[in-house]
Design a protein around this motif. Structure first.
Motif, PDB file in Angstrom:
ATOM      1  N   UNK A  10      36.348 -46.420   9.614  1.00 28.65           N
ATOM      2  CA  UNK A  10      35.929 -46.952   8.321  1.00 28.65           C
ATOM      3  C   UNK A  10      36.954 -46.471   7.305  1.00 28.65           C
ATOM      4  N   UNK A  11      37.468 -47.407   6.533  1.00 32.27           N
ATOM      5  CA  UNK A  11      38.440 -47.090   5.488  1.00 32.27           C
ATOM      6  C   UNK A  11      37.751 -47.155   4.136  1.00 32.27           C
ATOM      7  N   UNK A  12      37.977 -46.124   3.336  1.00 28.27           N
ATOM      8  CA  UNK A  12      37.457 -46.109   1.978  1.00 28.27           C
ATOM      9  C   UNK A  12      38.452 -45.351   1.111  1.00 28.27           C
ATOM     10  N   UNK A  13      38.328 -45.521  -0.184  1.00 28.07           N
ATOM     11  CA  UNK A  13      39.191 -44.804  -1.119  1.00 28.07           C
ATOM     12  C   UNK A  13      38.331 -44.110  -2.159  1.00 28.07           C
ATOM     13  N   UNK A  14      38.882 -43.077  -2.763  1.00 24.52           N
ATOM     14  CA  UNK A  14      38.229 -42.383  -3.868  1.00 24.52           C
ATOM     15  C   UNK A  14      39.266 -42.149  -4.955  1.00 24.52           C
ATOM     16  N   UNK A  19      35.481 -36.504  -5.841  1.00 25.75           N
ATOM     17  CA  UNK A  19      34.667 -37.538  -5.215  1.00 25.75           C
ATOM     18  C   UNK A  19      35.006 -37.684  -3.737  1.00 25.75           C
ATOM     19  N   UNK A  20      36.290 -37.592  -3.406  1.00 27.91           N
ATOM     20  CA  UNK A  20      36.701 -37.605  -2.000  1.00 27.91           C
ATOM     21  C   UNK A  20      36.003 -36.491  -1.235  1.00 27.91           C
ATOM     22  N   UNK A  21      36.027 -35.282  -1.781  1.00 32.08           N
ATOM     23  CA  UNK A  21      35.425 -34.141  -1.095  1.00 32.08           C
ATOM     24  C   UNK A  21      33.915 -34.302  -0.930  1.00 32.08           C
ATOM     25  N   UNK A  22      33.252 -34.866  -1.932  1.00 32.28           N
ATOM     26  CA  UNK A  22      31.802 -35.113  -1.830  1.00 32.28           C
ATOM     27  C   UNK A  22      31.489 -36.091  -0.709  1.00 32.28           C
TER      28      UNK A  22
END
Length: 110
Positions: A10-14, A19-22
């Motif tokens: 799964x690809x997502x961006x932050x 927010x990435x760490x959360x």
């Protein structure tokens, strides 16, 4: 579905490290992902009719395909964006010991 096709990325961006760490912590602690790699990227896109560029964090999330809906929900609940990138890419082939580790790492979610 063959064993080789049970898994996906799964690809997502932050937009921020926080927010990435959360998102990473939420997915790993709930055992919805076995491994998440992150890297800084530049994104160029059209949003609300305007061409935009931003520095973001790409998250490459390794999980099982049957967990995708739960992964999507977790990311949506933790994400700061109005419309988050959340896309599934099937793993067509893979090293069997790695895939077995991936399965074992997410087993409690079955």
């Amino acid at each position: 579905m063959s064993k080789q096709h049970e898994y996906c990325i799964v690809l997502s961006t932050a937009g921020t490290q926080q927010n990435r760490d959360e998102i990473v912590k939420g997915l790993l602690e709930s055992k919805l992902a076995a491994c998440i790699q992150t890297m800084p990227i530049e994104s160029h896109y059209v949003w609300k009719g305007e061409v935009c560029s931003d520095n973001e964090w790409l998250m490459v999330i390794k999980t099982r395909r049957d967990l995708y809906a739960l992964v999507e929900d977790k990311i949506k609940n933790l994400h700061e964006y109005e419309v988050a990138q959340i896309v599934q890419v099937p793993i067509v082939e893979g090293f069997n010991p790695y895939l077995e580790w991936l399965r074992q790492s997410t087993l409690s979610c079955q």
